[in-house]
Design a protein around this motif. Structure first.
Motif, mmCIF file in Angstrom:
data_model
loop_
_atom_site.group_PDB
_atom_site.id
_atom_site.type_symbol
_atom_site.label_atom_id
_atom_site.label_comp_id
_atom_site.label_asym_id
_atom_site.label_seq_id
_atom_site.Cartn_x
_atom_site.Cartn_y
_atom_site.Cartn_z
ATOM 1 N N GLY A 38 0.839 -1.200 0.000
ATOM 2 C CA GLY A 38 0.000 0.000 0.000
ATOM 3 C C GLY A 38 0.868 1.241 0.000
ATOM 4 N N ASP A 39 0.327 2.337 0.511
ATOM 5 C CA ASP A 39 1.029 3.635 0.435
ATOM 6 C C ASP A 39 2.412 3.557 1.065
ATOM 7 O OD1 ASP A 39 -1.327 5.135 -0.583
ATOM 8 O OD2 ASP A 39 -2.155 4.564 1.364
ATOM 9 N N VAL A 64 2.295 2.797 5.216
ATOM 10 C CA VAL A 64 1.446 3.161 6.344
ATOM 11 C C VAL A 64 1.093 1.898 7.135
ATOM 12 C CG1 VAL A 64 -0.799 4.137 6.986
ATOM 13 C CG2 VAL A 64 0.542 5.199 5.162
ATOM 14 N N LYS A 65 0.900 0.792 6.384
ATOM 15 C CA LYS A 65 0.445 -0.447 7.002
ATOM 16 C C LYS A 65 1.530 -1.260 7.687
ATOM 17 C CE LYS A 65 -1.853 -2.152 3.553
ATOM 18 N NZ LYS A 65 -2.515 -3.028 2.589
ATOM 19 N N GLN B 32 -8.727 -1.427 3.155
ATOM 20 C CA GLN B 32 -8.658 -0.298 2.225
ATOM 21 C C GLN B 32 -9.386 -0.611 0.930
ATOM 22 O OE1 GLN B 32 -4.295 -0.021 1.547
ATOM 23 N NE2 GLN B 32 -4.759 -0.492 -0.569
ATOM 24 N N GLY B 35 -6.978 3.055 -1.367
ATOM 25 C CA GLY B 35 -5.679 3.317 -0.756
ATOM 26 C C GLY B 35 -5.871 4.206 0.453
ATOM 27 N N ILE B 36 -5.057 3.972 1.472
ATOM 28 C CA ILE B 36 -5.256 4.669 2.743
ATOM 29 C C ILE B 36 -5.163 6.187 2.573
ATOM 30 C CG2 ILE B 36 -4.288 5.007 5.059
ATOM 31 C CD1 ILE B 36 -3.491 2.038 5.024
ATOM 32 N N LYS B 37 -4.137 6.631 1.840
ATOM 33 C CA LYS B 37 -3.939 8.083 1.687
ATOM 34 C C LYS B 37 -5.123 8.750 0.998
ATOM 35 C CE LYS B 37 1.009 9.087 1.340
ATOM 36 N NZ LYS B 37 2.074 9.268 0.337
#
Lengths: 130, 367
Positions: A38-39, A64-65, B32, B35-37
């Motif tokens: 992820g990000d 982030v994860k 998610q 995406g988290i952002k």
């Protein structure tokens, strides 16, 4: 979701890849790994001149994860590092097999047979079976 | 033995959107979507919707419901009017936090029965249920609606406007921490102006079919589906505690920076009161503080806090704040090291990184 698995790369089951060009190997992480993370927010890579040992941790990638160690697919010495990517680690998502390489390594053994690595087909079978 | 994971009534709608699912407190929940952002940003700037149907939902009906709950929480419930809600904590006999929860006073129904709604954490729902059962008397009947009802959080500066399109009554008339039953898509729903993101918005409890229809309708309006990942980064920027990480059975509300919900001067006897009284008189030994870090390393749960080379505390939650662009964390540190401006360091994978105690919340929306 489907991912690219370029045929010319050697893969680790820990999601790093190596692209061999003579005595130089370009190291990166796979599109699958980038998607799983992820990000991505942080990347820690070794200095030029650092010796890498196959299978050993050489850096970290953090999203982030989660935070994951990077494992070296080859044994050799770091000769180049993607500093632009350290400044903007989120760009790993854009082109993991191209512009978003991590380090370039001069192999200790040019004739390394890479027998511990997976082919594109083997790697794909492994991650899609997960 | 692994217990099979429970699915909320929105599970199929979420997997349809290719949500990435994760086990969470016995439920399979979306972590998610886009995406988290992106989801985080949608909630800060526009509106997002979260499926929080996994949370514990208890309905308490009977006589003297609030006076009985009063014996279990340190917040004054005597002025909690019908239509109002109170965020508070259930305490154990040593002043530790059994859970944090919201108590919604729903007033008296036509039969003269008092009705109070509790929303508790999913991970602690069973423990809370057992604790409440052991403490309240026969005059209160408890109903567990956790699996029967859908709970949606619609959050963000545009949340009220988006939600209003499907609701007959005026949602704008409901104050922060206010609530009412309103008509949504022609059906009754429970609307509370509460949330866990630091933004305006509502938490909505409805029957499963209504919840599915409302989810679809709001998505059609451009409201972003959001997962537990963004829920965590949003609540952390707002410095809201996460049970099991920042607070637990061994932390008191005074240590956890929740002193604002401890009303010792107004509240009669409650479980754990003597411990809080002592802490209030003598001061707490450790405090939960907000930390700002340099660089981009995330100080994660359990990482050590160091001061002059000594380990003095531990991180409870941390992330790279999507809104602020720098890493933030919550950590317990000794009280003498808890003042704003204090410099400390965090041990991250064997190296020390500087961190400064800052005011909480890290992010506050414009009034």
């Amino acid at each position: 979701m489907s991912f690219e698995y370029p045929e010319d790369l050697k893969y680790m089951d820990t999601h790093e890849y190596a692209r061999l060009d003579g005595e130089i190997a370009t190291i990166g992480i796979t599109a699958f790994a980038v998607d799983q993370l992820g990000d991505i927010v942080f990347l820690e890579l070794p200095d030029i001149g650092t010796a890498l040992d196959k299978g050993e941790a050489f850096g970290t990638v953090e999203s982030v994860k989660a935070v994951e160690e990077l494992k070296a697919p080859v044994t050799g010495t770091v000769v180049d590092r993607n500093d632009a990517l350290i400044d903007a680690p989120e760009q790993l998502a854009d082109d993991p097999y191209g512009a978003a390489w991590l380090v370039k390594v001069r192999l200790d053994q040019v004739d390394d047979d890479m027998e511990d690595t997976l082919t594109a087909e083997e790697y794909q079978a492994q991650v899609e079976g997960e | 033995m692994t217990e099979s994971l429970r699915h909320t009534p929105l599970y199929d709608l979420e997997t349809e959107l290719n949500a990435r699912m994760t086990p969470f407190s016995g439920w399979e929940m979306p972590v998610q979507f886009q995406g988290i952002k992106q989801e985080h940003q949608a909630v800060r700037e526009k509106a997002g919707i979260f499926d929080i149907s996994h949370m514990g939902k208890f309905l308490l009906q009977g006589t003297d419901v609030l006076p009985q709950l009063q014996t279990l929480v340190p917040s004054d419930l005597s002025n909690l009017q019908p239509g109002q809600a109170q965020y508070t904590v259930l305490l154990n006999p040593i002043g530790g936090i059994v859970d944090d929860l919201i108590i919604y006073n729903q007033g008296t129904n036509a039969q003269g029965t008092e009705q109070v709604q509790l929303i508790v954490n999913a991970a602690t729902a069973r423990k809370d249920w057992a604790w409440l059962q052991s403490q309240v008397q026969d005059r209160v009947q408890m109903t567990d609606q956790s699996e029967a009802m859908v709970l949606l959080a619609v959050q963000g500066p545009e949340a009220v406007e988006r939600l209003q399109a499907f609701v007959e009554e005026d949602l704008g008339a409901i104050d922060r921490f206010g609530h009412r039953v309103a008509t949504v898509l022609g059906q009754p729903g429970f609307f509370a102006r509460t949330g866990y993101t630091g933004e305006d918005g509502f938490e909505v409890m409805v029957e499963p079919e209504v919840g599915q229809a409302l989810w679809r309708s709001l998505l059609d309006q451009g409201v972003a589906p959001c997962g537990l990942g963004a829920r965590d980064t949003l609540r952390l920027e707002a410095a809201m505690a996460l049970y099991g990480q920042d607070i637990d059975d061994s932390t008191t509300p005074l240590e956890a920076g929740l002193g604002w919900l401890v009303h010792l001067d107004r509240t009669p006897d409650f479980v754990g009161r003597s411990v809080l009284e002592t802490q209030k008189q003598e001061g707490v030994v450790r405090r939960l503080v907000g930390l700002q870090l340099e660089g981009r390393n995330i100080a994660r749960h359990g990482y050590p806090i160091l001061h002059e080379g000594d380990e003095v505390g531990a991180v409870t939650s941390g992330t790279l704040s999507p809104t602020l662009g720098y890493p933030v964390a919550l950590a317990y540190v000794p009280t003498p090291l808890s003042k704003v401006g204090q410099t400390l360091s965090v041990g991250i994978r064997g190296k020390e990184y500087p961190a400064t105690v800052v005011k909480r919340p890290f992010y506050k929306r414009a009034a």
